[in-house]
Design an enzyme around this catalytic site. Structure first.
Site, PDB file in Angstrom:
ATOM      1  N   ARG A   1       1.465  36.920 -11.551  1.00 55.19           N
ATOM      2  CA  ARG A   1       1.268  38.170 -10.795  1.00 55.19           C
ATOM      3  C   ARG A   1       0.959  37.927  -9.323  1.00 55.19           C
ATOM      4  O   ARG A   1       0.432  38.788  -8.644  1.00 55.19           O
ATOM      5  CB  ARG A   1       0.143  38.995 -11.447  1.00 55.19           C
ATOM      6  CG  ARG A   1       0.575  39.664 -12.748  1.00 55.19           C
ATOM      7  CD  ARG A   1      -0.518  40.485 -13.365  1.00 55.19           C
ATOM      8  NE  ARG A   1      -1.634  39.687 -13.811  1.00 55.19           N
ATOM      9  CZ  ARG A   1      -1.655  38.969 -14.942  1.00 55.19           C
ATOM     10  NH1 ARG A   1      -0.609  38.970 -15.739  1.00 55.19           N
ATOM     11  NH2 ARG A   1      -2.718  38.258 -15.274  1.00 55.19           N
TER      12      ARG A   1
ATOM     13  N   LYS B   1       8.373  54.790   2.037  1.00 54.92           N
ATOM     14  CA  LYS B   1       9.140  53.909   2.943  1.00 54.92           C
ATOM     15  C   LYS B   1       8.192  53.079   3.813  1.00 54.92           C
ATOM     16  O   LYS B   1       8.343  51.858   3.962  1.00 54.92           O
ATOM     17  CB  LYS B   1      10.058  54.761   3.827  1.00 54.92           C
ATOM     18  CG  LYS B   1      10.607  54.066   5.048  1.00 54.92           C
ATOM     19  CD  LYS B   1      11.565  52.968   4.675  1.00 54.92           C
ATOM     20  CE  LYS B   1      11.853  52.046   5.838  1.00 54.92           C
ATOM     21  NZ  LYS B   1      12.690  50.918   5.477  1.00 54.92           N
TER      22      LYS B   1
ATOM     23  N   ARG C   1       8.637  27.476  11.183  1.00 58.74           N
ATOM     24  CA  ARG C   1       9.157  28.054   9.920  1.00 58.74           C
ATOM     25  C   ARG C   1       9.020  27.129   8.730  1.00 58.74           C
ATOM     26  O   ARG C   1       9.415  27.497   7.624  1.00 58.74           O
ATOM     27  CB  ARG C   1      10.633  28.411  10.087  1.00 58.74           C
ATOM     28  CG  ARG C   1      10.908  29.529  11.044  1.00 58.74           C
ATOM     29  CD  ARG C   1      10.505  30.858  10.482  1.00 58.74           C
ATOM     30  NE  ARG C   1      10.784  31.912  11.434  1.00 58.74           N
ATOM     31  CZ  ARG C   1      10.578  33.186  11.195  1.00 58.74           C
ATOM     32  NH1 ARG C   1      10.103  33.574  10.033  1.00 58.74           N
ATOM     33  NH2 ARG C   1      10.831  34.085  12.106  1.00 58.74           N
TER      34      ARG C   1
ATOM     35  N   ASP D   1      27.632  57.715  18.660  1.00 56.46           N
ATOM     36  CA  ASP D   1      26.673  56.819  19.314  1.00 56.46           C
ATOM     37  C   ASP D   1      26.816  56.961  20.822  1.00 56.46           C
ATOM     38  O   ASP D   1      27.925  57.154  21.333  1.00 56.46           O
ATOM     39  CB  ASP D   1      26.905  55.355  18.904  1.00 56.46           C
ATOM     40  CG  ASP D   1      25.644  54.521  19.100  1.00 56.46           C
ATOM     41  OD1 ASP D   1      24.925  54.300  18.111  1.00 56.46           O
ATOM     42  OD2 ASP D   1      25.356  54.134  20.254  1.00 56.46           O
TER      43      ASP D   1
ATOM     44  N   LYS E   1       6.349  47.633  13.759  1.00 61.06           N
ATOM     45  CA  LYS E   1       5.965  48.995  14.181  1.00 61.06           C
ATOM     46  C   LYS E   1       5.733  49.977  13.032  1.00 61.06           C
ATOM     47  O   LYS E   1       4.923  50.904  13.163  1.00 61.06           O
ATOM     48  CB  LYS E   1       6.943  49.568  15.214  1.00 61.06           C
ATOM     49  CG  LYS E   1       8.364  49.791  14.766  1.00 61.06           C
ATOM     50  CD  LYS E   1       8.713  51.215  14.429  1.00 61.06           C
ATOM     51  CE  LYS E   1      10.150  51.271  13.964  1.00 61.06           C
ATOM     52  NZ  LYS E   1      10.506  52.470  13.265  1.00 61.06           N
TER      53      LYS E   1
ATOM     54  N   CYS F   1      11.385  46.715  12.478  1.00 58.38           N
ATOM     55  CA  CYS F   1      10.670  47.516  11.473  1.00 58.38           C
ATOM     56  C   CYS F   1       9.225  47.074  11.253  1.00 58.38           C
ATOM     57  O   CYS F   1       8.290  47.847  11.471  1.00 58.38           O
ATOM     58  CB  CYS F   1      11.418  47.457  10.152  1.00 58.38           C
ATOM     59  SG  CYS F   1      13.166  47.825  10.335  1.00 58.38           S
TER      60      CYS F   1
ATOM     61  N   HIS G   1       1.358  31.605 -10.517  1.00 52.73           N
ATOM     62  CA  HIS G   1       0.696  32.652 -11.297  1.00 52.73           C
ATOM     63  C   HIS G   1       1.677  33.826 -11.430  1.00 52.73           C
ATOM     64  O   HIS G   1       2.277  34.242 -10.425  1.00 52.73           O
ATOM     65  CB  HIS G   1      -0.581  33.106 -10.574  1.00 52.73           C
ATOM     66  CG  HIS G   1      -1.405  34.064 -11.373  1.00 52.73           C
ATOM     67  ND1 HIS G   1      -0.971  35.340 -11.659  1.00 52.73           N
ATOM     68  CD2 HIS G   1      -2.624  33.933 -11.951  1.00 52.73           C
ATOM     69  CE1 HIS G   1      -1.884  35.947 -12.381  1.00 52.73           C
ATOM     70  NE2 HIS G   1      -2.901  35.110 -12.572  1.00 52.73           N
TER      71      HIS G   1
ATOM     72  N   TYR H   1      15.172  37.365  15.390  1.00 53.98           N
ATOM     73  CA  TYR H   1      13.857  37.560  14.778  1.00 53.98           C
ATOM     74  C   TYR H   1      13.765  36.976  13.371  1.00 53.98           C
ATOM     75  O   TYR H   1      12.670  36.759  12.853  1.00 53.98           O
ATOM     76  CB  TYR H   1      13.437  39.031  14.795  1.00 53.98           C
ATOM     77  CG  TYR H   1      14.055  39.911  13.724  1.00 53.98           C
ATOM     78  CD1 TYR H   1      15.254  40.583  13.941  1.00 53.98           C
ATOM     79  CD2 TYR H   1      13.418  40.091  12.501  1.00 53.98           C
ATOM     80  CE1 TYR H   1      15.808  41.394  12.965  1.00 53.98           C
ATOM     81  CE2 TYR H   1      13.962  40.908  11.515  1.00 53.98           C
ATOM     82  CZ  TYR H   1      15.156  41.547  11.753  1.00 53.98           C
ATOM     83  OH  TYR H   1      15.699  42.360  10.779  1.00 53.98           O
TER      84      TYR H   1
ATOM     85  N   THR I   1      13.164  55.884  10.093  1.00 50.74           N
ATOM     86  CA  THR I   1      11.800  55.723   9.556  1.00 50.74           C
ATOM     87  C   THR I   1      10.853  56.608  10.368  1.00 50.74           C
ATOM     88  O   THR I   1      10.850  56.544  11.603  1.00 50.74           O
ATOM     89  CB  THR I   1      11.390  54.240   9.646  1.00 50.74           C
ATOM     90  OG1 THR I   1      12.383  53.481   8.953  1.00 50.74           O
ATOM     91  CG2 THR I   1      10.039  54.004   8.994  1.00 50.74           C
TER      92      THR I   1
HETATM   93  N1  SAJ Z   1       8.920  37.088   7.738  1.00 53.69           N
HETATM   94  C1  SAJ Z   1       7.912  36.142   7.586  1.00 53.69           C
HETATM   95  N2  SAJ Z   1       7.589  35.740   6.324  1.00 53.69           N
HETATM   96  C2  SAJ Z   1       8.224  36.224   5.216  1.00 53.69           C
HETATM   97  C3  SAJ Z   1       9.240  37.195   5.372  1.00 53.69           C
HETATM   98  C4  SAJ Z   1       9.560  37.609   6.646  1.00 53.69           C
HETATM   99  O1  SAJ Z   1       7.315  35.680   8.557  1.00 53.69           O
HETATM  100  O2  SAJ Z   1       7.885  35.805   4.108  1.00 53.69           O
HETATM  101  C5  SAJ Z   1       9.268  37.581   9.083  1.00 53.69           C
HETATM  102  C6  SAJ Z   1      10.744  37.438   9.421  1.00 53.69           C
HETATM  103  O3  SAJ Z   1      11.045  36.169   9.870  1.00 53.69           O
HETATM  104  C7  SAJ Z   1      10.903  38.499  10.481  1.00 53.69           C
HETATM  105  C8  SAJ Z   1       9.960  39.605  10.013  1.00 53.69           C
HETATM  106  O4  SAJ Z   1       9.054  38.985   9.106  1.00 53.69           O
HETATM  107  O5  SAJ Z   1      10.466  38.027  11.746  1.00 53.69           O
HETATM  108  C9  SAJ Z   1      10.657  40.763   9.346  1.00 53.69           C
HETATM  109  O6  SAJ Z   1      11.682  40.284   8.484  1.00 53.69           O
HETATM  110  P1  SAJ Z   1      11.968  40.893   7.040  1.00 53.69           P
HETATM  111  O7  SAJ Z   1      13.044  40.136   6.409  1.00 53.69           O
HETATM  112  O8  SAJ Z   1      10.687  40.992   6.310  1.00 53.69           O
HETATM  113  O9  SAJ Z   1      12.350  42.375   7.335  1.00 53.69           O
HETATM  114  P2  SAJ Z   1      13.426  43.216   8.165  1.00 53.69           P
HETATM  115  O10 SAJ Z   1      12.713  43.798   9.336  1.00 53.69           O
HETATM  116  O11 SAJ Z   1      14.687  42.490   8.432  1.00 53.69           O
HETATM  117  O12 SAJ Z   1      13.741  44.344   7.086  1.00 53.69           O
HETATM  118  C10 SAJ Z   1      12.672  45.077   6.493  1.00 53.69           C
HETATM  119  C11 SAJ Z   1      12.936  45.132   4.983  1.00 53.69           C
HETATM  120  N3  SAJ Z   1      11.779  45.665   4.287  1.00 53.69           N
HETATM  121  C12 SAJ Z   1      11.234  45.036   3.226  1.00 53.69           C
HETATM  122  O13 SAJ Z   1      11.653  43.996   2.801  1.00 53.69           O
HETATM  123  C13 SAJ Z   1      10.075  45.697   2.570  1.00 53.69           C
HETATM  124  C14 SAJ Z   1      14.182  45.972   4.732  1.00 53.69           C
HETATM  125  O14 SAJ Z   1      14.397  46.145   3.343  1.00 53.69           O
HETATM  126  C15 SAJ Z   1      14.047  47.341   5.404  1.00 53.69           C
HETATM  127  O15 SAJ Z   1      15.205  48.135   5.220  1.00 53.69           O
HETATM  128  C16 SAJ Z   1      13.868  47.096   6.884  1.00 53.69           C
HETATM  129  O16 SAJ Z   1      12.641  46.365   7.075  1.00 53.69           O
HETATM  130  C17 SAJ Z   1      13.787  48.438   7.610  1.00 53.69           C
HETATM  131  O17 SAJ Z   1      14.760  48.767   8.313  1.00 53.69           O
HETATM  132  O18 SAJ Z   1      12.811  49.171   7.425  1.00 53.69           O
END
Ligand code: SAJ
Length: 452
Positions: free
Chosen positions: A262, A222, A422, A47, A279, A276, A260, A336, A137
């Site tokens: 589904r 991905k 939240r 790093d 972007k 992630c 539901h 975040y 990614t």
């Molecule tokens: N968030 C919401 N509502 C939700 C879930 C999350 O507003 O229902 C917000 C969170 O507070 C946060 C943002 O979305 O601000 C992203 O959080 P996250 O928990 O969805 O995701 P990351 O960025 O911590 O991790 C994601 C994950 N991807 C998925 O769940 C599909 C993780 O598995 C990946 O490895 C990661 O991106 C990555 O590095 O790509």
């Protein structure tokens, strides 16, 4: 059955005599390095940040990640894990995993400069028989159009014949990285059958399940995962805005809809942050020609949410006879998401910036994050809330879920307001404690007016 020359590296994997290097030792690279060291390999974590190298070599994790401290200490002490800023070790490694950032530029196009620098460094010293794995990614087509030709031209070697190359996207969420690294099925997209087989065998030493595919399919899969999540959250946010107009609580709506079998609508919030989700959708569509585009629309909705939180806050303060200008507003959380110390692309940043530009006195408090985005920084919750007019909850940290509302109320100014980005506070409890309660998607007729 892989060709005879592939047998050497397979033997090194099975016997744990393979020497592995990681380029990029951040939130993904470091758990990767520590877990492979724990599986018995000799690992060097590279790093550019001296503080990361220094911490790892002391046996300490430079990031807050459940279980990582113990893993690093154990493997540094056993002599299996070392960190360095030097690229010299690349000449001795049998396998290299690249986990550097792939951000987007201001124009929302991929910035692959960190990735390609790492690939060039590898290409210059690449020897026969080495395995190169990309975990960053990346936009669709990057492995075949950029990584493979660069490695081949700099080394004079041929991928799949002289060296092995695969794309293995990471799927770990900060806070659960170690558990998810081991337990989430891992996609292995080799550029040919030998590359896929060797990479699969390597990752099987740590991951419970690997799924073999090709490199381009893995790249798109991905990006599809994170884009799906972003679009789902955008839909939840759209519902929240809509429910506010109808005077209905979006939490109830989503809870009911999700009964539901589904349907699985995610949670609305103050915006989508992290390295992630904001972007990766842009990486997915970076070269595609699309007539209609749900991906950008979802991004726009999620990017709008911090502005919506500021509008609710302004309106809420107006409703109590106050003006946002001059009010003390406490932003709870700069991370975040819940219980992490990572503030990358956090929705707190635009919320704080907008409140400051409206003339509010903004104080930020986060139990894990040092970042305050130019707001005043409070050392603890008590200091933050004393004489405050309004609490804006941006991060759903456990500490904020457990707040004693009656005690908070005592320290704050008259007619204190909670803006719950939240939805972690029970509105009835907040009202009983003497707060005016507002929240994203908390549409209660005559109480929350629509903020257009
Ligand atoms: N968030 C919401 N509502 C939700 C879930 C999350 O507003 O229902 C917000 C969170 O507070 C946060 C943002 O979305 O601000 C992203 O959080 P996250 O928990 O969805 O995701 P990351 O960025 O911590 O991790 C994601 C994950 N991807 C998925 O769940 C599909 C993780 O598995 C990946 O490895 C990661 O991106 C990555 O590095 O790509």
């Amino acid at each position: 059955m892989p060709e005879a020359k592939a047998q050497n590296i397979l033997k090194d994997i099975y016997e744990r005599s393979l020497f592995l290097a990681l380029i990029g030792s951040g939130y993904v690279g470091l758990p990767t390095a520590a877990l492979f060291a724990d599986a018995g390999f000799h690992v060097i974590a590279i790093d550019i940040k001296p503080e990361v190298v220094e911490a790892v070599n002391r046996g300490v994790s430079p990031i807050k990640e459940l279980g990582l401290d113990g893993l690093i200490l154990r493997n540094v002490q056993a002599g299996r894990l070392k960190a360095t800023s030097s690229l010299k070790s690349l000449t001795q490694t049998d396998a290299v995993i690249v986990s550097v950032q792939t951000p987007i530029n201001q124009n929302r196009k991929p910035n692959l400069s960190f990735l390609m620098k790492a690939v060039e460094d590898i290409g210059k010293t690449l020897k026969k028989g080495v395995l190169v794995v990309i975990s960053s990614t990346i936009p669709p087509g990057t492995m075949l159009e950029k990584v493979k030709p660069t490695l081949e031209s700099l080394s004079g070697l041929k991928a799949e014949e002289d060296f092995y190359l695969a794309y293995v996207p990471e799927r770990i969420a900060p806070g659960k990285a170690i558990k998810e690294f081991v337990e989430s099925p891992r996609l292995v997209g080799g550029i040919g059958p030998n590359s896929t087989k060797i990479t699969s065998e390597l990752f099987k030493t740590v991951c419970k399940k690997v799924i073999e595919t090709d490199a381009t399919t893995a790249e798109i899969a991905k990006l599809a995962e994170n884009t799906y999540r972003d679009i789902n959250i955008a839909f939840a946010n759209q519902l929240a805005l809509l429910c506010e107009q109808y005077g209905v609580d979006v939490k109830k709506v989503i809870r009911l809809a999700n009964t539901h079998p589904r349907v699985n609508i995610h949670a609305p919030g103050p915006g989508v942050g992290g390295p992630c989700l904001p972007k990766d959708p842009y990486l997915l569509i970076s070269k595609a020609e699309l007539q209609e585009n749900i991906v950008e629309m979802a991004r726009r909705i999620n990017d709008y949410m911090p502005r919506h939180v500021v509008k609710i806050t302004t309106q809420a303060l107006n409703n109590t006879g106050k003006n946002v200008k001059g009010c003390k507003i406490v932003v709870l959380g700069t991370a975040y998401k819940a219980d992490v110390d990572d503030s990358r692309l956090s929705p707190s940043k635009p919320i704080i910036q907008q409140l400051l530009s409206l003339g509010a006195r903004v104080v930020a408090y986060d139990p894990y994050c040092q970042e305050s985005f130019k707001a005043e920084k409070a050392k603890n919750l008590k200091e933050a809330i004393t004489n405050a007019d309004c609490l804006v909850i941006v991060t759903d940290h456990t500490e904020f879920k457990k707040m004693d509302l009656l005690k908070l109320k005592e320290c704050m100014r008259e007619t204190p307001v909670i803006v719950d980005g939240r939805r972690i506070i029970d509105p009835a409890k907040a009202k009983n404690a003497g707060f005016k309660y507002y929240g994203v998607g908390y549409g209660v007729k005559n109480e929350v007016q629509r903020c257009s």
